[in-house]
Design an enzyme around this catalytic site. Structure first.
Site, PDB file in Angstrom:
ATOM      1  N   SER A 243     -34.917   2.896 -35.976  1.00  0.00           N
ATOM      2  CA  SER A 243     -33.438   3.349 -35.849  1.00  0.00           C
ATOM      3  C   SER A 243     -32.603   4.438 -36.666  1.00  0.00           C
ATOM      4  CB  SER A 243     -32.590   1.997 -35.517  1.00  0.00           C
ATOM      5  OG  SER A 243     -31.284   2.212 -35.538  1.00  0.00           O
TER       6      SER A 243
ATOM      7  N   CYS B 267     -18.805 -18.221 -33.264  1.00  0.00           N
ATOM      8  CA  CYS B 267     -16.651 -18.073 -32.529  1.00  0.00           C
ATOM      9  C   CYS B 267     -17.297 -17.325 -33.018  1.00  0.00           C
ATOM     10  CB  CYS B 267     -15.929 -19.030 -33.792  1.00  0.00           C
ATOM     11  SG  CYS B 267     -15.948 -20.383 -33.496  1.00  0.00           S
TER      12      CYS B 267
ATOM     13  N   GLY C  56     -32.932   1.943 -31.700  1.00  0.00           N
ATOM     14  CA  GLY C  56     -33.422   0.625 -31.182  1.00  0.00           C
ATOM     15  C   GLY C  56     -33.382  -0.213 -29.703  1.00  0.00           C
TER      16      GLY C  56
ATOM     17  N   GLN D 143     -35.296  -3.023 -38.546  1.00  0.00           N
ATOM     18  CA  GLN D 143     -35.075  -3.983 -39.866  1.00  0.00           C
ATOM     19  C   GLN D 143     -34.918  -3.181 -40.895  1.00  0.00           C
ATOM     20  OE1 GLN D 143     -31.563  -4.659 -40.560  1.00  0.00           O
ATOM     21  NE2 GLN D 143     -31.138  -5.458 -38.847  1.00  0.00           N
TER      22      GLN D 143
ATOM     23  N   THR E  37     -31.467  15.488 -21.947  1.00  0.00           N
ATOM     24  CA  THR E  37     -32.277  16.292 -22.634  1.00  0.00           C
ATOM     25  C   THR E  37     -31.655  15.767 -23.782  1.00  0.00           C
ATOM     26  OG1 THR E  37     -31.053  17.961 -21.397  1.00  0.00           O
ATOM     27  CG2 THR E  37     -30.680  17.672 -24.044  1.00  0.00           C
TER      28      THR E  37
END
Lengths: 125, 401
Positions: free
Chosen positions: B199, B324, B71, B179, B237
């Site tokens: 993806s 965090c 993606g 998504q 490739t």
């Protein structure tokens, strides 16, 4: 990142020591900011210049909770002067290290303890 | 410990049928698709067969599919490639403030080298308005890039509406459908896109393979130059096992799309209904216009990384947009784009489902979640203040960062 936490950090995160509120604390220190994602509150009882009881409450990540727990363990039973000298390195070392990006958490823990001691002294004077 | 995987927005289990299809291309049919001998031609055949399956999933022609490494590369090729093709004719790019970093960062990079980027804001529901995109268009706009479904909160953007506008104005329109493809209907003609990224590993295919749909006639330059593979648009490739796997994954996704979506919708709705009964728990993003595969909550007074790790200890894999947990220690730009105060963006939890999840797993999660949340709240001075009726904005200790 979370995956690099030591076993000791995870253990204290799951079973933190000295966590909770304290009735009539002699000193309270609070550092951090909810906007930044961490707030630590340390409460102490002092008898004859010695920290006889200590509690913490923390809003934050795994490292924040583990460092809070560790600073309370390190400080308990120490004189105010000894406790004041605890550094962020002491906290991190006792935890077997912290990911570099999380070192500020141990800073926060050491500062919360210092703030609680300052608060105690201010109230006494 | 029995582990439950609800982080399918990050990556998904490769389907057994996909693995089976891929295996011969490692140790038997390992030729280079550019070679003229029989090894080469069997690789080539497998690749073209897969191309047809990928094209079929999104209503495209096989020759409009360019295989990439995933993606991120598809997004980079679409944005940098169209910008390069219009070099000298325009220098303006339009996107939104909730795109994946694979779109935002190429835009930021182009901004550094002289392009002007318009980041159109979404509403509090996490959805951009087509008219706001239209209003941002200038004579110098070279490409508009808007995601189909958001990776964090699952909100679905009005792509078909924007597609009509882009077509009317003759501007290349890229859509990041990483998504959504294989999860909800994606048809390049109905959506009116000129470029669309997908993806493999988000829909039970392998990692390291993706595709970019390029509508015939779209002006685009390659970003990888070399031997001229993939119609000159993507030298290197070809990853034949990956491409074969992605083809199979797309075939299965197309075949089972409705059934899978109906299945996860039931699971998601149970998750949302029950989680929102917890105190101070909210859903991030529109409930109606979102992927059936996505639930994203915020629990006030706790921090997301702690919640994630506590759930991990209970055998539940989820994710969070908390600062965090990020490499940059910054709050999620998607949650901030919803207009939430910063302190509320730290307690988010994303649960992303797949066809492999079951109602029993949902019930297990719903059994454990309240305990995890309340344990963290019992530790939290922010929660204590919230319960005492304090204003959280007033909680200010010494600022450290």
């Amino acid at each position: 990142m979370a995956s690099t936490y030591t076993e000791k950090v995870m253990e204290l995160f799951r079973n933190p020591k000295n966590m909770g509120e304290m009735k009539d604390p002699d000193g309270v220190g609070e550092v951090g900011n909810p906007s930044c994602g961490d707030v630590m509150s340390v409460m102490i009882k002092v008898k004859g210049n010695r920290i006889t009881d200590i509690k913490f409450q923390t809003f934050g990540c795994v490292a924040a909770i583990a460092t809070s727990s560790m600073i309370t363990e390190l400080a308990k039973g120490k004189t105010l002067e000894e406790a004041e000298k605890l550094s962020r390195q002491d906290v991190a070392d006792s935890l077997g290290g912290l990911p570099p990006i999380k070192m500020h958490c141990s800073n926060l823990a050491a500062d919360a303890l210092k703030a609680a001691i300052e608060d105690y002294r201010k109230k006494r004077s | 410990m029995n582990r439950i995987y609800m982080d399918n927005g990050a990556s998904s289990r490769v389907d057994d049928e996909v693995v089976k299809e891929m295996l011969p291309y490692f140790s038997e049919k390992y030729g280079n698709a550019s070679s003229l001998h029989s090894f080469g031609s069997e690789a080539r055949e497998a690749m073209e067969n897969a191309r047809g399956k990928v094209a079929a999933l999104i209503g495209a022609k096989p020759e409009e599919i360019i295989f990439t490494s995933g993606g991120t590369e598809s997004d980079n090729l679409a944005i940098k490639g169209t910008a390069a093709a219009k070099c000298g004719k325009g220098d303006h790019i339009i996107t939104t403030n909730i795109e994946h970093p694979a779109v935002l960062e190429p835009c930021r990079y182009l901004g550094k080298i002289g392009y002007k980027i318009a980041y159109v804001k979404v509403g509090n529901d996490g959805i951009v308005r087509a008219e706001d995109i239209e209003a941002a268009i200038t004579d110098k706009t070279v490409v508009v890039s808007v995601m189909h479904a958001n990776n964090e909160i699952g909100t679905i953007q009005p792509i078909a509406e924007i597609g009509k506008i882009a077509e009317k104005r003759g501007i290349a329109f890229h859509c990041d459908a990483v998504q959504s493809a294989g999860k909800i209907p994606v048809d390049v003609n109905k959506l009116g896109v000129s470029l669309l990224s997908i993806s493999g590993h988000k829909v039970h295919g392998p990692k390291g393979v993706g595709a970019l749909y390029v509508r015939k006639g779209t002006a685009i330059e390659p970003i990888l130059h070399g031997g001229g593979h993939e119609a000159g648009l993507r030298s290197s490739t070809e990853n034949i096992p990956g491409i074969v796997g992605m083809g199979k994954a797309c075939e299965i996704a197309k075949r089972d799309l409705e059934r899978n979506a109906a299945h996860v919708l039931k699971l998601r709705d149970r998750l949302i209904d029950a989680a929102l009964k917890l105190e101070e728990a909210y859903l991030n993003g529109s409930r109606e216009t979102r992927l059936p595969y996505n639930a994203n909550f915020r629990f006030l007074g706790i921090e997301g990384e702690s919640l994630l790790m506590m759930l991990d200890g209970m055998g539940i894999a989820a994710s969070t947009g908390s600062a965090c947990s990020s490499k940059k220690l910054q709050a999620s730009h998607v949650l901030l784009a919803l207009g939430l105060p910063e302190w509320q963006t730290h307690g988010s939890l994303r649960l992303t489902l797949s066809k492999y999840n079951t109602m029993e797993e949902v019930d297990f999660v719903l059994g454990e979640l309240p305990e995890a949340v309340s344990k963290l709240r019992s530790m939290s001075p922010v929660w204590r203040k919230l319960k005492m009726g304090g204003r959280i904005e007033d909680v200010h200790g010494k600022h450290i960062h």
